[in-house]
Every structure is written in C-alpha cells, then in structure tokens.
Design a protein around this motif. Sequence first.
Motif, PDB file in Angstrom:
ATOM      1  N   GLY A 199      33.325  84.750 -17.216  1.00  0.00           N
ATOM      2  CA  GLY A 199      34.755  84.996 -17.084  1.00  0.00           C
ATOM      3  C   GLY A 199      35.479  84.831 -18.404  1.00  0.00           C
ATOM      4  N   ARG A 200      35.088  83.824 -19.174  1.00  0.00           N
ATOM      5  CA  ARG A 200      35.707  83.600 -20.489  1.00  0.00           C
ATOM      6  C   ARG A 200      35.355  84.712 -21.464  1.00  0.00           C
ATOM      7  NH1 ARG A 200      37.571  80.822 -17.035  1.00  0.00           N
ATOM      8  NH2 ARG A 200      38.666  78.910 -17.414  1.00  0.00           N
ATOM      9  N   LEU A 201      34.209  85.315 -21.272  1.00  0.00           N
ATOM     10  CA  LEU A 201      33.746  86.377 -22.153  1.00  0.00           C
ATOM     11  C   LEU A 201      34.352  87.730 -21.786  1.00  0.00           C
ATOM     12  CD1 LEU A 201      31.664  87.192 -24.407  1.00  0.00           C
ATOM     13  CD2 LEU A 201      30.060  87.609 -22.539  1.00  0.00           C
ATOM     14  N   ILE A 202      34.407  88.038 -20.494  1.00  0.00           N
ATOM     15  CA  ILE A 202      34.764  89.392 -20.056  1.00  0.00           C
ATOM     16  C   ILE A 202      36.233  89.560 -19.694  1.00  0.00           C
ATOM     17  CG2 ILE A 202      34.264  91.195 -18.366  1.00  0.00           C
ATOM     18  CD1 ILE A 202      31.549  89.871 -17.917  1.00  0.00           C
ATOM     19  N   GLU A 203      36.790  88.634 -18.923  1.00  0.00           N
ATOM     20  CA  GLU A 203      38.135  88.838 -18.373  1.00  0.00           C
ATOM     21  C   GLU A 203      39.205  89.098 -19.431  1.00  0.00           C
ATOM     22  OE1 GLU A 203      41.115  87.053 -14.928  1.00  0.00           O
ATOM     23  OE2 GLU A 203      39.244  86.003 -15.347  1.00  0.00           O
ATOM     24  N   PRO A 204      39.222  88.368 -20.563  1.00  0.00           N
ATOM     25  CA  PRO A 204      40.250  88.669 -21.572  1.00  0.00           C
ATOM     26  C   PRO A 204      40.086  90.050 -22.207  1.00  0.00           C
ATOM     27  CG  PRO A 204      39.256  86.527 -21.993  1.00  0.00           C
ATOM     28  CD  PRO A 204      38.447  87.183 -20.928  1.00  0.00           C
ATOM     29  N   VAL A 205      38.863  90.565 -22.208  1.00  0.00           N
ATOM     30  CA  VAL A 205      38.596  91.850 -22.849  1.00  0.00           C
ATOM     31  C   VAL A 205      38.981  93.020 -21.949  1.00  0.00           C
ATOM     32  CG1 VAL A 205      36.784  93.339 -23.808  1.00  0.00           C
ATOM     33  CG2 VAL A 205      36.754  90.873 -24.268  1.00  0.00           C
ATOM     34  N   ILE A 206      38.617  92.948 -20.655  1.00  0.00           N
ATOM     35  CA  ILE A 206      38.865  94.090 -19.768  1.00  0.00           C
ATOM     36  C   ILE A 206      40.078  93.895 -18.859  1.00  0.00           C
ATOM     37  CG2 ILE A 206      36.440  94.762 -19.815  1.00  0.00           C
ATOM     38  CD1 ILE A 206      36.176  93.710 -16.940  1.00  0.00           C
ATOM     39  N   GLY A 207      40.614  92.690 -18.831  1.00  0.00           N
ATOM     40  CA  GLY A 207      41.775  92.408 -17.997  1.00  0.00           C
ATOM     41  C   GLY A 207      41.373  91.859 -16.631  1.00  0.00           C
ATOM     42  N   ARG A 267      40.488  94.609 -13.689  1.00  0.00           N
ATOM     43  CA  ARG A 267      39.166  95.215 -13.870  1.00  0.00           C
ATOM     44  C   ARG A 267      38.056  94.183 -13.689  1.00  0.00           C
ATOM     45  NH1 ARG A 267      40.337  99.071 -19.042  1.00  0.00           N
ATOM     46  NH2 ARG A 267      41.439 100.680 -17.894  1.00  0.00           N
ATOM     47  N   PHE A 268      38.306  92.971 -14.129  1.00  0.00           N
ATOM     48  CA  PHE A 268      37.310  91.912 -13.945  1.00  0.00           C
ATOM     49  C   PHE A 268      37.079  91.673 -12.454  1.00  0.00           C
ATOM     50  CE2 PHE A 268      36.048  87.492 -13.339  1.00  0.00           C
ATOM     51  CZ  PHE A 268      34.946  87.420 -14.176  1.00  0.00           C
ATOM     52  N   GLY A 269      38.148  91.586 -11.679  1.00  0.00           N
ATOM     53  CA  GLY A 269      38.024  91.395 -10.236  1.00  0.00           C
ATOM     54  C   GLY A 269      37.295  92.552  -9.579  1.00  0.00           C
ATOM     55  N   LEU A 270      37.621  93.779  -9.978  1.00  0.00           N
ATOM     56  CA  LEU A 270      36.939  94.953  -9.421  1.00  0.00           C
ATOM     57  C   LEU A 270      35.458  94.951  -9.782  1.00  0.00           C
ATOM     58  CD1 LEU A 270      39.655  97.698 -10.082  1.00  0.00           C
ATOM     59  CD2 LEU A 270      39.015  96.683  -7.873  1.00  0.00           C
ATOM     60  N   LEU A 271      35.146  94.592 -11.015  1.00  0.00           N
ATOM     61  CA  LEU A 271      33.753  94.506 -11.452  1.00  0.00           C
ATOM     62  C   LEU A 271      33.009  93.442 -10.655  1.00  0.00           C
ATOM     63  CD1 LEU A 271      31.452  95.249 -13.412  1.00  0.00           C
ATOM     64  CD2 LEU A 271      32.427  93.589 -15.023  1.00  0.00           C
TER      65      LEU A 271
END
Length: 185
Positions: free
Chosen positions: A95-103, A106-110
């Motif tokens: 979450g710390r790696l991906i969520e800030p990058v894709i929002g 989009r993180f929730g959808l992924l």
Amino acid sequence: MPFEFRRPSPRFTSTPPFVVSNALIAINVGLFIWMTLGAIGSDIFGTTSTDRTMDFVISRIFLEQGEWYRLVSCGFVHFGVIHVGFNMVLLYQLGRLIEPVIGSLRFGLLYFAALFGGSLGALLLSPDAATGGASGAVFGLMAASVVGVGQRGVNPLRTGLGVTFAINVLFTLAVPGVSVGGHFG
C-alpha cells in the motif's frame, strides 16, 4: 524581508495517500478479532475455524447454494494470527508503494480485482476446500508492483520487491495447505 503568504502544500490539503490500504488493514484485523472472539476457546495461533469464519470462506458448495458474496468475503477471513499478520504486513508495505503512485481509487479497484482473481483461482484448483485470506489480493498487488517496476526499467529481481515475490512464490508451492489457486489467481 516582508512576510509572504504561501498557499499550503497540496500534500497537507489533499486526501492522505494511504486511505484505502489503511482501511483494508483495519477491516481485515477487525474482522479477524471479531471472528476469533466468536469462538470460545479457539486457538488464535492455529488453524481453528470458527462458525463465524465458515460463514465467510469460499467453496464451490456455497456458490452452488447462491452465496455469491463469498467471492469477496473470503478475502477478509484469516486462519490464525500468523496468517493475518503476514498478509497485513505485505498489504501495508505494498500500500505504501502503490497507493500514492496510482491513487486510492485505482488502488482499491486493483485490490478487489486481485481478490476476485484469487477467489476464482482457488475455486478452479481446489473447488471443495474452504478457502480464505487476503493473500490472493496481496499477491495481485505484488504482481502489479513487479510489472510496474519492470515497466520503469528496473529489474524487479534486483529490488527487495522481486526477492519478496520470489520467496512468496516458493512459500506457496512448498507449504502444504496454502491455496496455490488463490495466490496465482
């Protein structure tokens, strides 16, 4: 030097970058505690299944009875402290790696797309097993991270991410009782 008024940094006025990952961790841990407290004398360190746990796991028989909600609910069931602990540590890191990058959206959808994929994989490879855990969703996040890092020109195997992914693949294949279909789905 005169005082100059500056607008606040967008970092302080926008939504915090880890809303979805933090919420998912809180839901998973909260449900684990609720399910564990529902079983008097259950072994929170073992693989004891409670009635509450069995109300959320996935298996072909439940889907045949029309309980389609289990395609999602199984991703929030854990069989012991170690199970929920490993999944939540990885979810926290990813979450710390991906969520800030894709929002957050989009993180929730992924996350939920990976959860569905894990559910379908578990049903394909072990349709009669009572399966649960966030690891299918977490594996999906990890795979997306490996692909994303690779697309940016970085060899994932030269990062901690690639090593973590490789270790988890080996763990999936070597440890009995781990849902291979759930992890690779």
